[in-house]
Enzyme design. Structure first.
Site, PDB file in Angstrom:
ATOM      1  N   CYS A 117     -15.887 -22.254  51.417  1.00 49.30           N
ATOM      2  CA  CYS A 117     -14.534 -22.796  51.198  1.00 49.30           C
ATOM      3  C   CYS A 117     -13.775 -22.829  52.722  1.00 49.30           C
ATOM      4  O   CYS A 117     -12.828 -23.539  52.884  1.00 49.30           O
ATOM      5  CB  CYS A 117     -13.681 -22.221  50.218  1.00 49.30           C
ATOM      6  SG  CYS A 117     -14.344 -22.636  48.797  1.00 49.30           S
ATOM      7  N   HIS A 257      -6.094 -23.832  51.533  1.00 53.64           N
ATOM      8  CA  HIS A 257      -7.276 -23.893  50.616  1.00 53.64           C
ATOM      9  C   HIS A 257      -6.940 -24.104  49.051  1.00 53.64           C
ATOM     10  O   HIS A 257      -5.942 -23.166  48.727  1.00 53.64           O
ATOM     11  CB  HIS A 257      -8.090 -23.096  50.925  1.00 53.64           C
ATOM     12  CG  HIS A 257      -9.579 -22.896  49.779  1.00 53.64           C
ATOM     13  ND1 HIS A 257     -10.069 -24.247  49.600  1.00 53.64           N
ATOM     14  CD2 HIS A 257     -10.039 -22.341  49.229  1.00 53.64           C
ATOM     15  CE1 HIS A 257     -10.994 -24.058  48.601  1.00 53.64           C
ATOM     16  NE2 HIS A 257     -10.892 -22.875  48.470  1.00 53.64           N
ATOM     17  N   ASN A 287     -10.683 -27.103  43.001  1.00 57.86           N
ATOM     18  CA  ASN A 287     -11.291 -26.705  44.202  1.00 57.86           C
ATOM     19  C   ASN A 287     -12.257 -27.428  44.727  1.00 57.86           C
ATOM     20  O   ASN A 287     -13.468 -27.439  44.152  1.00 57.86           O
ATOM     21  CB  ASN A 287     -11.302 -25.017  44.030  1.00 57.86           C
ATOM     22  CG  ASN A 287     -11.978 -24.673  45.182  1.00 57.86           C
ATOM     23  OD1 ASN A 287     -12.286 -25.178  46.213  1.00 57.86           O
ATOM     24  ND2 ASN A 287     -12.091 -23.156  45.200  1.00 57.86           N
TER      25      ASN A 287
HETATM   26  C1  LIG Z   1     -11.221 -16.887  37.903  1.00 60.03           C
HETATM   27  C2  LIG Z   1      -9.696 -16.688  37.465  1.00 60.03           C
HETATM   28  C3  LIG Z   1      -8.985 -17.758  37.325  1.00 60.03           C
HETATM   29  C4  LIG Z   1      -9.768 -15.623  36.417  1.00 60.03           C
HETATM   30  O1  LIG Z   1      -8.448 -15.468  35.965  1.00 60.03           O
HETATM   31  P1  LIG Z   1      -7.667 -14.096  35.728  1.00 60.03           P
HETATM   32  O2  LIG Z   1      -6.505 -13.885  35.576  1.00 60.03           O
HETATM   33  O3  LIG Z   1      -8.317 -13.117  36.905  1.00 60.03           O
HETATM   34  O4  LIG Z   1      -8.555 -13.764  34.388  1.00 60.03           O
HETATM   35  P2  LIG Z   1      -9.826 -12.710  34.196  1.00 60.03           P
HETATM   36  O5  LIG Z   1     -10.921 -13.035  34.830  1.00 60.03           O
HETATM   37  O6  LIG Z   1      -9.387 -11.151  34.355  1.00 60.03           O
HETATM   38  O7  LIG Z   1      -9.720 -13.010  32.728  1.00 60.03           O
HETATM   39  C5  LIG Z   1      -8.790 -12.960  31.685  1.00 60.03           C
HETATM   40  C6  LIG Z   1      -9.299 -13.399  30.436  1.00 60.03           C
HETATM   41  O8  LIG Z   1      -9.476 -14.645  30.449  1.00 60.03           O
HETATM   42  C7  LIG Z   1     -10.847 -14.834  29.817  1.00 60.03           C
HETATM   43  N1  LIG Z   1     -10.868 -16.263  30.454  1.00 60.03           N
HETATM   44  C8  LIG Z   1     -11.734 -16.328  31.617  1.00 60.03           C
HETATM   45  N2  LIG Z   1     -11.914 -17.776  31.918  1.00 60.03           N
HETATM   46  C9  LIG Z   1     -11.367 -18.549  30.709  1.00 60.03           C
HETATM   47  C10 LIG Z   1     -10.968 -19.655  30.477  1.00 60.03           C
HETATM   48  N3  LIG Z   1     -11.585 -20.770  31.244  1.00 60.03           N
HETATM   49  N4  LIG Z   1     -10.210 -20.152  29.420  1.00 60.03           N
HETATM   50  C11 LIG Z   1      -9.892 -19.254  28.588  1.00 60.03           C
HETATM   51  N5  LIG Z   1     -10.196 -17.662  28.967  1.00 60.03           N
HETATM   52  C12 LIG Z   1     -10.666 -17.443  30.056  1.00 60.03           C
HETATM   53  C13 LIG Z   1     -11.485 -13.857  30.352  1.00 60.03           C
HETATM   54  O9  LIG Z   1     -12.848 -13.928  29.510  1.00 60.03           O
HETATM   55  C14 LIG Z   1     -10.711 -12.740  30.095  1.00 60.03           C
HETATM   56  O10 LIG Z   1     -10.785 -12.388  28.707  1.00 60.03           O
HETATM   57  P3  LIG Z   1     -10.770 -10.973  28.095  1.00 60.03           P
HETATM   58  O11 LIG Z   1      -9.692 -10.208  28.471  1.00 60.03           O
HETATM   59  O12 LIG Z   1     -11.018 -10.944  26.690  1.00 60.03           O
HETATM   60  O13 LIG Z   1     -12.055 -10.177  28.896  1.00 60.03           O
HETATM   61  C15 LIG Z   1      -9.142 -15.872  38.810  1.00 60.03           C
HETATM   62  O14 LIG Z   1      -9.729 -14.513  38.957  1.00 60.03           O
HETATM   63  C16 LIG Z   1      -9.264 -16.583  40.011  1.00 60.03           C
HETATM   64  O15 LIG Z   1      -8.789 -17.648  40.376  1.00 60.03           O
HETATM   65  N6  LIG Z   1     -10.167 -15.920  40.884  1.00 60.03           N
HETATM   66  C17 LIG Z   1     -10.423 -16.570  42.333  1.00 60.03           C
HETATM   67  C18 LIG Z   1     -11.554 -17.659  42.127  1.00 60.03           C
HETATM   68  C19 LIG Z   1     -11.351 -18.507  43.243  1.00 60.03           C
HETATM   69  O16 LIG Z   1     -10.416 -18.543  44.005  1.00 60.03           O
HETATM   70  N7  LIG Z   1     -12.549 -19.039  43.588  1.00 60.03           N
HETATM   71  C20 LIG Z   1     -12.796 -19.896  44.662  1.00 60.03           C
HETATM   72  C21 LIG Z   1     -13.162 -19.215  46.023  1.00 60.03           C
HETATM   73  S1  LIG Z   1     -13.161 -20.294  47.313  1.00 60.03           S
END
Ligand SMILES: CC(C)(COP(=O)(O)OP(=O)(O)OC[C@H]1O[C@@H](n2cnc3c(N)ncnc32)[C@H](O)[C@@H]1OP(=O)(O)O)[C@@H](O)C(=O)NCCC(=O)NCCS
Length: 330
Positions: A117, A257, A287
């Site tokens: 990215c 980004h 993204n």
């Molecule tokens: C992926 C992301 C959105 C997840 O959000 P988060 O607030 O960290 O959520 P978590 O991973 O802690 O998950 C929280 C809960 O939501 C759930 N969950 C994950 N994806 C889900 C979705 N699409 N829909 C519903 N629930 C979801 C998880 O299973 C978890 O459930 P649990 O508490 O029962 O285990 C976030 O971590 C993120 O944006 N990370 C960076 C990713 C990124 O930028 N990648 C590109 C890099 S260039």
């Protein structure tokens, strides 16, 4: 007053495929819903490149053709084309070669830059070096990714985030103080396990087992990447301001980004600027990896003014991160 020669962005164009994958449609594919996706990421929909044999180059070609047309530059005038991508059409040759050929660039040198990215920032910095040294006068930098090719649409925590698209800029010499004035780039290969595609490279070539284990899709530890991104992208954006004595008032736009709206907000806060100065199109495209920054520039082009100070910043797999200071030239 004379300035050292810098590489100014003198044109920008983009391309996104027609197919719109909404949060509603995703919620029929995995256990998710619009409210969760919007509140955690800011994404409403993303574009998907459909069709057998349609690779990243298809989008890069559209972006570059549009760029040449709108800047009224003949393909033969281009000295170099770089393409940032993690989803090349083939492992080799470079997608840049395919784009250059299809756009009529003849035997112009072209190559890919693979830094996930952060790819566009790295490629922009590289392209600018060729101009600053006087080696070349017209360089095209493309950021293009077909993320849908490496996304596991059974993994709800990853598949909601990504989309497909391409953006391209033209760089030309400028000695009036406009252009890419500074950039800061970083990498830390110690973070590979947080965001990568396990198989399909030389370490684990494709086998029936790697396919069965779904190792040809992007793997991500979301919360770990989130923590890294919030700190690194914010820090490096503040660093580029400090290095160039830019106050929050001096910054016209943050061009971040587009990975997660919460990461973008944290970066703006660290820089001391309001969200009204932040380019945002994550709600429409998600993204698009190397394409996010040029797609933002394309979407906001009509709102840019000559002399605007732009801070571009990104983070991604590698891990990699960086920021650039651009004084807009038109
Ligand atoms: C992926 C992301 C959105 C997840 O959000 P988060 O607030 O960290 O959520 P978590 O991973 O802690 O998950 C929280 C809960 O939501 C759930 N969950 C994950 N994806 C889900 C979705 N699409 N829909 C519903 N629930 C979801 C998880 O299973 C978890 O459930 P649990 O508490 O029962 O285990 C976030 O971590 C993120 O944006 N990370 C960076 C990713 C990124 O930028 N990648 C590109 C890099 S260039």
């Amino acid at each position: 007053m004379s300035f050292p020669t810098k590489a100014a962005i003198t044109g920008v164009h983009g391309y996104v495929p027609d197919y719109v994958l909404t949060n509603g449609e995703l919620s029929t594919m995995v256990d998710t819903n619009d409210e969760w996706i919007v509140s955690r990421t800011g994404i409403k929909e993303r574009r998907i490149l459909k069709g057998e044999g349609q690779g990243t180059s298809v989008m890069g070609i559209e972006a570059v053709r549009g760029l040449l047309e709108k800047t009224n530059i003949q393909p033969a005038e281009i000295d170099l084309l770089l393409c940032a991508t993690v989803t090349p059409d083939f492992v080799f040759p470079a997608t840049a070669n395919l784009i250059a050929h299809a756009c009529g660039l003849g035997h112009t040198p072209s190559f890919d830059v693979n830094v996930a990215c952060s790819g566009f920032l790295y490629a922009l910095t590289m392209g600018a070096q060729f101009i600053e040294t006087g080696k070349y006068r017209k360089v095209i930098v493309v950021g293009a990714d077909k993320m849908s090719a490496i996304i596991d649409y059974t993994d709800r925590s990853t598949c909601v985030l990504f989309g497909d698209g391409a953006g391209a800029v033209l760089l030309e010499p400028n000695a009036e103080g406009y252009g890419l004035l500074d950039s800061v780039l970083h990498s830390d290969g110690g973070g590979v396990q947080h965001l990568y595609q396990p198989a399909g490279g030389s370490k684990y070539p494709p086998t029936a087992d790697t396919v069965a284990r779904r190792e040809h899709f992007a793997r991500q530890e979301g919360p770990a990447v989130f923590k890294f991104a919030v700190v690194r992208m914010a820090d490096v954006s503040a660093e580029i301001m400090q290095r160039n004595s830019l106050t929050p008032d001096d910054v016209a736009w943050l061009v971040p980004h587009q990975a997660n709206k919460r990461i973008i907000s944290a970066t703006a806060e660290r820089m001391g600027i309001g969200m009204d100065k932040v380019m945002l199109n994550i709600q429409r495209y998600g993204n698009t990896t190397a394409a996010t920054i040029p797609l933002c520039l394309w979407d906001y082009e009509s709102q840019l003014n000559k002399g605007d100070n732009l801070v571009l910043s990104a983070f991604g797999g590698g891990l990699t991160w960086g920021a650039a200071y651009v004084k807009w030239g038109y």
